[in-house]
Design a protein around this motif. Structure first.
Motif, PDB file in Angstrom:
ATOM      1  N   LEU A 279      48.382  46.704  26.115  1.00  0.00           N
ATOM      2  CA  LEU A 279      47.465  47.309  27.075  1.00  0.00           C
ATOM      3  C   LEU A 279      47.067  46.344  28.188  1.00  0.00           C
ATOM      4  CD1 LEU A 279      45.074  49.285  24.667  1.00  0.00           C
ATOM      5  CD2 LEU A 279      47.099  50.119  25.881  1.00  0.00           C
ATOM      6  N   VAL A 280      47.263  45.051  27.974  1.00  0.00           N
ATOM      7  CA  VAL A 280      46.905  44.060  28.987  1.00  0.00           C
ATOM      8  C   VAL A 280      48.102  43.840  29.906  1.00  0.00           C
ATOM      9  CG1 VAL A 280      46.113  41.707  29.402  1.00  0.00           C
ATOM     10  CG2 VAL A 280      45.320  42.955  27.388  1.00  0.00           C
ATOM     11  N   ARG A 281      47.873  43.951  31.205  1.00  0.00           N
ATOM     12  CA  ARG A 281      48.936  43.824  32.194  1.00  0.00           C
ATOM     13  C   ARG A 281      49.629  42.473  32.061  1.00  0.00           C
ATOM     14  NH1 ARG A 281      50.964  45.762  36.886  1.00  0.00           N
ATOM     15  NH2 ARG A 281      51.235  44.389  38.683  1.00  0.00           N
ATOM     16  N   ALA A 282      50.955  42.485  32.102  1.00  0.00           N
ATOM     17  CA  ALA A 282      51.748  41.265  31.964  1.00  0.00           C
ATOM     18  C   ALA A 282      51.311  40.233  32.998  1.00  0.00           C
ATOM     19  CB  ALA A 282      53.237  41.583  32.133  1.00  0.00           C
ATOM     20  N   GLY A 283      51.174  38.986  32.550  1.00  0.00           N
ATOM     21  CA  GLY A 283      50.749  37.922  33.429  1.00  0.00           C
ATOM     22  C   GLY A 283      49.246  37.719  33.467  1.00  0.00           C
ATOM     23  N   ASN A 284      48.503  38.559  32.747  1.00  0.00           N
ATOM     24  CA  ASN A 284      47.044  38.450  32.689  1.00  0.00           C
ATOM     25  C   ASN A 284      46.606  38.310  31.233  1.00  0.00           C
ATOM     26  OD1 ASN A 284      46.029  39.256  35.637  1.00  0.00           O
ATOM     27  ND2 ASN A 284      47.730  40.597  35.091  1.00  0.00           N
ATOM     28  N   ASN A 285      45.399  37.814  31.048  1.00  0.00           N
ATOM     29  CA  ASN A 285      44.894  37.679  29.676  1.00  0.00           C
ATOM     30  C   ASN A 285      43.674  38.559  29.401  1.00  0.00           C
ATOM     31  OD1 ASN A 285      42.907  36.414  31.110  1.00  0.00           O
ATOM     32  ND2 ASN A 285      43.143  34.416  30.134  1.00  0.00           N
ATOM     33  N   LYS A 286      43.296  39.380  30.382  1.00  0.00           N
ATOM     34  CA  LYS A 286      42.141  40.245  30.154  1.00  0.00           C
ATOM     35  C   LYS A 286      42.299  41.558  30.911  1.00  0.00           C
ATOM     36  CE  LYS A 286      37.935  38.551  30.257  1.00  0.00           C
ATOM     37  NZ  LYS A 286      36.645  38.015  30.784  1.00  0.00           N
ATOM     38  N   ALA A 287      42.057  42.653  30.185  1.00  0.00           N
ATOM     39  CA  ALA A 287      41.997  43.985  30.796  1.00  0.00           C
ATOM     40  C   ALA A 287      40.565  44.488  30.719  1.00  0.00           C
ATOM     41  CB  ALA A 287      42.938  44.946  30.076  1.00  0.00           C
ATOM     42  N   ILE A 288      40.122  45.166  31.773  1.00  0.00           N
ATOM     43  CA  ILE A 288      38.748  45.688  31.824  1.00  0.00           C
ATOM     44  C   ILE A 288      38.799  47.166  32.192  1.00  0.00           C
ATOM     45  CG2 ILE A 288      36.489  45.503  32.921  1.00  0.00           C
ATOM     46  CD1 ILE A 288      37.153  42.592  33.572  1.00  0.00           C
ATOM     47  N   ILE A 289      38.113  47.988  31.410  1.00  0.00           N
ATOM     48  CA  ILE A 289      37.978  49.410  31.719  1.00  0.00           C
ATOM     49  C   ILE A 289      36.504  49.749  31.718  1.00  0.00           C
ATOM     50  CG2 ILE A 289      38.794  51.742  31.213  1.00  0.00           C
ATOM     51  CD1 ILE A 289      40.281  49.112  29.099  1.00  0.00           C
ATOM     52  N   GLU A 290      36.075  50.486  32.715  1.00  0.00           N
ATOM     53  CA  GLU A 290      34.675  50.905  32.803  1.00  0.00           C
ATOM     54  C   GLU A 290      34.620  52.376  33.175  1.00  0.00           C
ATOM     55  OE1 GLU A 290      31.416  48.497  34.827  1.00  0.00           O
ATOM     56  OE2 GLU A 290      31.608  50.227  36.188  1.00  0.00           O
ATOM     57  N   ALA A 291      33.911  53.152  32.387  1.00  0.00           N
ATOM     58  CA  ALA A 291      33.794  54.594  32.629  1.00  0.00           C
ATOM     59  C   ALA A 291      32.324  54.954  32.796  1.00  0.00           C
ATOM     60  CB  ALA A 291      34.404  55.383  31.480  1.00  0.00           C
TER      61      ALA A 291
END
Length: 581
Positions: free
Chosen positions: A54-66
Motif C-alpha cells: 500500500l505504500v508507494r514505491a520509493g517512500n516509507n510512509k503512506a497517509i490517508i485522511e477521510a
C-alpha cells in the motif's frame, strides 16, 4: 457521508484530494486505471488490512485522511468513546502506514486522537459499507446469510440475539461447572480426607503459642547442662561475695573502696556522689550474689522432664517441616483447615443442584432460540416479498426466492441454519442461491439485498466496487436506477465500467494513469529526471467532459456515434431523475 478524501504516497497515488457530494458519486476509467485504489484507500483508513504494497514505491510512509459529515449517531458514539468533537459538522479519520527495514507500522487517529483497530472497526459500522463483486461468494456462507437476515430484522432480532447470547453463556458456565464437579468429586473426597488427617494431626499436637518451640529449646539447654550451671553459679557466687580460699571478693574490694572514699569525702565533699555509686554497686553485687546462689541451689537434674522436652521439640519441628516452616505459620494453617473444609462442604453446589440448574438453563436457551426462530421466520417472509419486488425491478421477472430456516443445535447465534433458496427461471425448482445463480444474477441479487437491508440499517455511505461487471443492456439500466434510488437516502460511491450507470451519477470522476517526470538525486548530488506513474482523478464537472467520458466507455463505430449515444444516456438519466423526484 464522506466529504473529503486526501491520499499521499498510497499505491500509485502520489498526492490526491477528492471532494465527494451527496447522491450518486461514480468513478470511471479504463481497466487498470486505478479506480479501485481510491476505494482501497477508504478501506485502509477505516481499518482495512495494511501491507507494504500500500505504500508507494520509493517512500516509507503512506497517509490517508477521510473527512465525514458528523451525524447525531456518530457524535454520540464519539462522546461515549471520550473523543473530542472538532466541530458540529465533521469528523476526521486518518491513518499512517510506515515501512521500516524489518516491519510495517500503522497508526490510526480520530479527530487527532490515537485509537486502536477495534475502535476504528466500531466507527466504520456507522460510516461506510463496502460491497465488492467478490462479496457474492459470501451468499453461500450460512453465517453471512444469517447476519443479513438478522440485520433486516432490525432491533427486535438484535435484542433477542443478545438474550440468547446471555442464556448460552450461562448454560455453558453451568455445564462446565457441572462437568468439573463430576470430574473432581473423587478429588474433592481425597482433599477432604487429607484435610481431616491434617486437622487431627495438628489438633493432637496441642498448638497454642507461636514461641513454644523457643521456650522448650531454652528449657532443654538448662536441663541438659544442670551440673555445669551449678558449678558456674557457685563460682560466680564466690567471686562476688564469699570465697572460701580467703581471696578477696568483689564485695570485699568494694567495701575497702567505700572506707577509702568515706575518708576522702571528709576532705572533699564533691566525692560524695562517687561514694554513693560505690555503695549502690556494693548492694547490687550482694543481691546478684544472693540470686545466683539461689539459682544454683534450685537446679536439680530431671531426666524425665528432659526426655519430655526432647520429645516435644521433635514433634514441633516435624510439624514445622510439614506445615511451617515456622510454628506460627503451622498454627495459622491449622486455623485455616476448618474454614477450607467448611468451604468444600458448603460453598460448592451439589451435583444434583447443578444438574437441575443446567436443565433450567437449557430450557431457557431453547425457548429463547424458538422465539428468535419465529422472529427470523417473520423477517424472512417480509424479506422474500420485498426482495422479489426488488429483483423484478432489476429485470428478473420470473424469479422465486425463499429463506430456508432449518433447526440446528443451539449456539450463541440461535438454533437456525439459514439458506437463501433461489430460482431465476420459471418452472425451475428452488435451490441454494450459490449453486445455481450466474454472475449477473448474483450481482443483481446482492444489490437488491443491499437495497432491502439499507432501508432498516442505514449507513452514511454505501460503496459499490464494480458490481455491474458482466451485465449490459436492460440489466445494466436496472442496476443504474437501483443505485440512484439508494443514493437518494444516503451517499453512494460506485466504481463502474457501465456508461448506463455512469450517466446516472450526480458527481462523475474520471480515473486515469499518468506518467510524470520527477527529479531524483544521484550519488554525485546531481539531479536527473525520473519517469513515474501516478493515478490522477478528474472531476467531470461539465456536460462536455461527461459526454466525452461516456463516449469513451461506450465506444462505437465512430466518435460521433459514441457522442450521440452518450448524449442519449445523459438525456435518459436526466429524465429518470426528474421522474423520481
Amino acid at each position: 457521508m464522506l466529504s473529503v478524501l486526501r491520499i499521499e504516497n498510497f499505491a500509485l497515488v502520489d498526492r490526491l484530494e477528492l471532494s465527494f457530494g451527496i447522491g450518486l458519486n461514480v468513478l470511471t476509467g479504463e481497466t487498470g486505471a486505478g479506480k479501485s485504489v481510491i476505494l482501497d484507500a477508504i478501506d485502509a483508513v477505516l481499518g482495512g488490512k495494511a501491507s507494504s504494497k500500500l505504500v508507494r514505491a520509493g517512500n516509507n510512509k503512506a497517509i490517508i485522511e477521510a473527512t465525514f459529515t458528523l451525524s447525531t449517531a456518530v457524535a454520540a458514539w464519539l462522546i461515549e468513546q471520550g473523543i473530542d468533537l472538532i466541530d458540529d459538522n465533521s469528523v476526521i479519520v486518518s491513518r499512517e502506514i510506515t515501512l521500516s527495514i524489518k516491519n510495517i507500522r500503522s497508526r490510526s487517529r480520530i479527530n487527532g486522537i490515537l485509537v486502536n483497530r477495534q475502535i476504528i472497526a466500531e466507527m466504520r459500522e456507522y460510516l461506510v459499507e463496502i460491497t465488492a463483486q467478490g462479496e457474492t461468494v459470501q451468499i453461500g456462507q450460512s453465517a453471512q446469510v444469517r447476519e443479513w437476515l438478522d440485520a433486516y430484522g432490525d432491533k427486535e432480532i438484535g435484542q433477542q440475539r443478545q438474550t440468547i447470547m446471555d442464556a448460552f453463556k450461562r448454560h455453558q458456565t453451568v455445564s462446565e461447572l457441572l462437568e468439573k464437579c463430576r470430574d473432581s468429586a473423587q478429588e474433592k473426597l481425597q482433599k477432604l480426607d487429607l484435610l481431616a488427617h491434617q486437622l487431627q494431626e495438628l489438633g493432637g499436637a496441642n498448638l497454642y503459642t507461636s514461641d513454644e518451640l523457643e521456650q522448650l529449646q531454652q528449657e532443654y539447654q538448662r536441663l541438659n547442662h544442670v551440673e555445669k550451671l551449678q558449678q558456674m553459679s557457685y563460682k560466680v557466687y564466690q567471686a562476688l561475695y564469699q570465697d572460701e580460699s580467703q581471696t578477696p571478693t568483689a564485695t570485699d574490694l568494694l567495701s575497702d573502696s567505700e572506707v577509702d572514699l568515706t575518708n576522702m569525702v571528709d576532705y572533699d565533699s564533691q566525692l560524695q556522689a562517687i561514694l554513693d555509686m560505690v555503695c549502690d554497686a556494693q548492694a547490687t553485687i550482694k543481691e546478684a550474689a544472693r540470686q545466683v546462689n539461689k539459682y544454683g541451689e534450685s537446679l536439680e537434674a530431671n531426666p524425665q522432664r528432659l526426655k519430655e522436652v526432647e520429645s516435644r521439640i521433635r514433634q514441633l519441628k516435624q510439624i514445622c517441616r510439614k506445615y511451617g516452616p515456622t510454628l506460627n505459620e503451622a498454627i495459622a494453617y491449622y486455623q485455616s483447615i476448618e474454614v477450607e473444609i467448611d468451604l468444600l462442604n458448603k460453598s460448592e453446589q451439589s451435583i444434583e443442584d447443578l444438574e437441575l440448574e443446567e436443565r433450567e438453563c437449557w430450557q431457557k436457551l431453547t425457548q429463547a432460540c424458538q422465539k428468535l426462530t419465529q422472529l427470523r421466520i417473520s423477517a424472512s417472509n417480509k424479506l422474500e416479498s420485498e426482495l422479489i419486488g426488488e429483483l423484478k425491478r432489476l429485470a428478473m421477472e420470473k424469479v422465486k426466492f425463499h429463506v430456508d430456516i432449518v433447526s440446528t443445535t443451539p449456539t450463541i447465534y440461535g438454533a437456525d441454519k439459514i439458506t437463501f433458496m433461489f430460482s431465476p427461471n420459471y418452472g425451475e425448482p428452488l435451490k441454494p442461491l450459490s449453486n445455481i445463480a450466474s454472475g449477473g444474477e448474483m450481482i443483481r441479487f446482492l444489490l437488491a439485498l443491499k437495497a432491502c437491508i439499507f432501508e432498516v440499517d442505514r449507513v452514511e455511505t454505501m460503496i459499490f466496487d464494480e458490481i455491474d461487471v458482466g451485465v449490459s443492456g436492460m440489466v445494466a439500466q436496472a442496476i443504474a436506477e437501483k443505485l440512484y434510488q439508494i443514493s437518494q437516502g444516503c451517499q453512494v460511491l460506485c466504481v463502474t465500467h457501465q456508461p448506463l450507470v455512469a450517466a446516472m451519477a450526480d458527481r462523475h470522476f474520471q480515473v486515469s494513469k499518468k506518467v510524470i517526470d520527477k527529479k531524483k538525486g544521484t550519488k554525485e548530488n546531481n539531479e536527473k529526471m525520473e519517469e513515474r506513474t501516478i493515478v490522477k482523478v478528474t472531476a467531470l464537472d461539465t456536460l462536455n467532459k461527461r459526454r466525452e467520458e461516456l463516449a469513451q466507455l461506450a465506444g462505437g463505430k465512430s466518435a460521433q456515434n459514441a457522442i450521440t449515444f452518450a448524449d442519449s444516456l445523459l438525456t435518459q438519466a436526466a429524465h429518470y431523475r426528474v421522474q423520481q423526484n
